[in-house]
Scaffold this motif. Structure first.
Motif, short mmCIF file in Angstrom:
data_model
loop_
_atom_site.label_atom_id
_atom_site.label_comp_id
_atom_site.label_asym_id
_atom_site.label_seq_id
_atom_site.Cartn_x
_atom_site.Cartn_y
_atom_site.Cartn_z
N ASN A 33 0.70 -1.28 0.21
CA ASN A 33 0.05 -0.33 0.11
C ASN A 33 0.68 1.12 0.04
O ASN A 33 0.56 2.42 -0.67
N TYR A 36 1.57 1.58 -3.36
CA TYR A 36 1.30 1.14 -4.00
C TYR A 36 0.15 2.39 -5.94
O TYR A 36 0.41 2.81 -7.27
N ALA A 94 -6.04 -3.61 -6.49
CA ALA A 94 -5.94 -2.81 -5.23
C ALA A 94 -6.61 -4.49 -4.70
O ALA A 94 -6.68 -4.33 -4.08
N ALA A 100 -6.98 1.44 -1.82
CA ALA A 100 -6.00 0.70 -2.49
C ALA A 100 -6.93 1.17 -4.21
O ALA A 100 -7.01 1.87 -4.53
N TYR A 104 -6.59 3.74 -7.02
CA TYR A 104 -6.74 3.26 -8.13
C TYR A 104 -7.90 3.52 -9.04
O TYR A 104 -8.16 4.14 -10.29
#
Length: 297
Positions: A33, A36, A94, A100, A104
């Motif tokens: 995370n 990401y 994610a 996440a 995204y």
């Protein structure tokens, strides 16, 4: 399809005094995370670079060459869809992480907006080219015989709307209502100006016709007065001119509408040196006698 790294962990199962080693798959999202968002940003930049090449080709055609790109809306939609598909194929998903997932979705929206913005600018330039073509058609058809300004305006407006609709990207916020309204306003102003110019020409022609009628009536009145004063005028109009040889005296006589007129004038003979010391003739001849005859019936 979710993509994961599969790491193998060793699990020791003790059963009946013996040890058994098992391979247990450990599924985690690609990237943690913490990084990401950076991974998504890298994929987005790569996709934007590829899409920018296609956008640049359209820009050269529309801006540099000022040419019409047919089916621009479909081509723009194809560029955006290919970019989104490429991002979805290469970006790490994610998984079940809510943070996440939000990141995204945000990057996906940023990607579409980054591609849509330059395409929409080209769309506006394309609408300007459509407007110029429609105005040219309106001016041509409005001047043609048998075509009214309303018919020419309607044809030009329909042509603009048809082209603009094909150039609009489906599912986007692109719209051409303002450009169409501006086109209609310009055509209305041109039609009004042409109507005013035509009215001025008609009014001027009417004034000239009125003036001619007035002059004709005045001439008729003068002729009637002359008939009352001098009686019926003769249809013969005769004019005679005679230059006395070797002098600058010119004698003119005329008979017009029953009246005779004799005039003696002193006019230097500009052509005397060309005739020699004695001239071509010493008497009355065509060189020093002029005669005109006009018969009105």
């Amino acid at each position: 399809m979710a993509r994961y790294f599969f790491l193998v962990a060793l699990s020791i199962n003790v059963s009946r005094g013996s040890a058994m080693i098992e391979r247990v798959p450990w599924c985690i999202p690609r990237g943690g995370n913490s990084d990401y968002g950076l991974q998504l940003e890298g994929v987005k930049g790569s996709v934007l670079e590829k899409a920018g090449t296609a956008v640049e080709e359209l820009r050269q055609s529309i801006v540099d060459e000022r040419s019409i790109v047919e089916e621009f809306g479909s081509k723009a939609d194809k560029i955006c869809n290919q970019a989104l598909e490429e991002f979805a194929q290469n970006a790490p998903l994610a998984g079940e992480d809510a943070t996440a997932t939000s990141t995204y979705d945000k990057k996906l929206e940023e990607l579409e907006a980054a591609i849509d913005a330059p395409l929409q600018i080209l769309y506006s330039r394309l609408l300007s080219l459509f407007r110029e073509e429609s105005l040219t058609r309106f001016n041509t058809e409005s001047k043609a015989s048998g075509t009214s300004d309303y018919e020419a305006m309607q044809a030009a407006d329909d042509e603009f709307a048809r082209k603009a609709e094909k150039a609009t990207r489906g599912g986007s916020d692109w719209e051409y209502a303002a450009e169409r309204s501006f086109l209609q306003s310009v055509m209305n102003n041109i039609a009004k100006s042409g109507k005013k110019a035509q009215d001025v020409q008609i009014k001027s022609a009417q004034q000239q016709q009125t003036a001619m009628q007035f002059l004709q009536s005045q001439q008729q009145m003068i002729q009637q007065l002359q008939m009352q004063l001098y009686g019926q005028s003769s249809p013969w109009n005769v004019g005679v001119a005679y230059r006395i040889p070797d002098t600058n005296f010119n004698l003119q006589g005329s008979y017009q509408q029953g009246r005779a007129n004799v005039q003696l004038s002193c006019v230097p003979d500009e052509y005397a040196p060309m005739l020699g010391p004695s001239g071509f003739t010493n008497g009355v001849g065509p060189g020093n006698l002029g005669l005109s005859l006009n018969l009105s019936i």
